[in-house]
Motif scaffolding. Structure first.
Motif, PDB file in Angstrom:
ATOM      1  N   THR A  32       0.845  -1.188   0.000  1.00 38.09           N
ATOM      2  CA  THR A  32       0.000   0.000   0.000  1.00 38.09           C
ATOM      3  C   THR A  32       0.880   1.237   0.000  1.00 38.09           C
ATOM      4  O   THR A  32       1.927   1.264   0.655  1.00 38.09           O
ATOM      5  CB  THR A  32      -0.901   0.014   1.256  1.00 38.09           C
ATOM      6  OG1 THR A  32      -1.621  -1.217   1.330  1.00 38.09           O
ATOM      7  CG2 THR A  32      -1.877   1.173   1.225  1.00 38.09           C
ATOM      8  N   GLN A  46      -3.614   0.243  -3.271  1.00 40.67           N
ATOM      9  CA  GLN A  46      -3.121  -1.091  -2.918  1.00 40.67           C
ATOM     10  C   GLN A  46      -2.756  -1.873  -4.174  1.00 40.67           C
ATOM     11  O   GLN A  46      -3.437  -1.792  -5.197  1.00 40.67           O
ATOM     12  CB  GLN A  46      -4.160  -1.854  -2.111  1.00 40.67           C
ATOM     13  CG  GLN A  46      -4.349  -1.242  -0.734  1.00 40.67           C
ATOM     14  CD  GLN A  46      -5.194  -2.118   0.162  1.00 40.67           C
ATOM     15  OE1 GLN A  46      -6.215  -2.633  -0.228  1.00 40.67           O
ATOM     16  NE2 GLN A  46      -4.754  -2.254   1.405  1.00 40.67           N
ATOM     17  N   ASP A  91      -5.601  -6.979   8.254  1.00 40.79           N
ATOM     18  CA  ASP A  91      -6.627  -6.290   7.473  1.00 40.79           C
ATOM     19  C   ASP A  91      -7.991  -6.515   8.120  1.00 40.79           C
ATOM     20  O   ASP A  91      -8.530  -7.606   8.069  1.00 40.79           O
ATOM     21  CB  ASP A  91      -6.617  -6.808   6.036  1.00 40.79           C
ATOM     22  CG  ASP A  91      -7.532  -6.022   5.118  1.00 40.79           C
ATOM     23  OD1 ASP A  91      -8.295  -5.161   5.593  1.00 40.79           O
ATOM     24  OD2 ASP A  91      -7.495  -6.278   3.902  1.00 40.79           O
TER      25      ASP A  91
END
Length: 107
Positions: free
Chosen positions: A3, A53, A95
């Motif tokens: 990212t 991302q 995440d």
């Protein structure tokens, strides 16, 4: 997952041009180079942040090295920007973003 966080200060009255250029360029990388997605955020009237991302740093580096983003959109963004902070490169280790819930709240 790789990212990158970006931040910009935009000229007054150029926000719409900046957003439009960002969307075209982001769509290009999504459609042609395997980008996983990106989000643009407004911090204040003339300050924006975005994160993008990618599957890997290598995938992003290859995509950017081709220098094939739509030139008109690139110019639109560049003309809108007063300053940019150095991009922050990050790797996802956990995440917890609930993609389904986020989609439902935007419906």
């Amino acid at each position: 997952m790789y990212t990158v966080l970006y931040r910009w200060k935009i000229h007054h009255g150029k926000q719409d041009a900046f957003i439009s250029g960002w969307e075209v360029i982001t769509d290009h990388y999504l459609a042609n180079h395997g980008a996983l997605g990106a989000r643009l955020h407004k911090i204040s009237d003339n300050n924006f942040a975005a994160y993008a991302q990618w599957a890997s740093k290598e995938a992003r580096d290859i995509a950017f090295s081709l220098n094939d983003a739509p030139q008109q959109a690139v110019e639109k963004m560049q003309e809108s920007i007063i300053s940019s902070l150095y991009p922050i490169e990050m790797y996802v280790i956990s995440d917890k973003l609930n993609y389904n819930k986020a989609k439902q709240s935007n419906a």
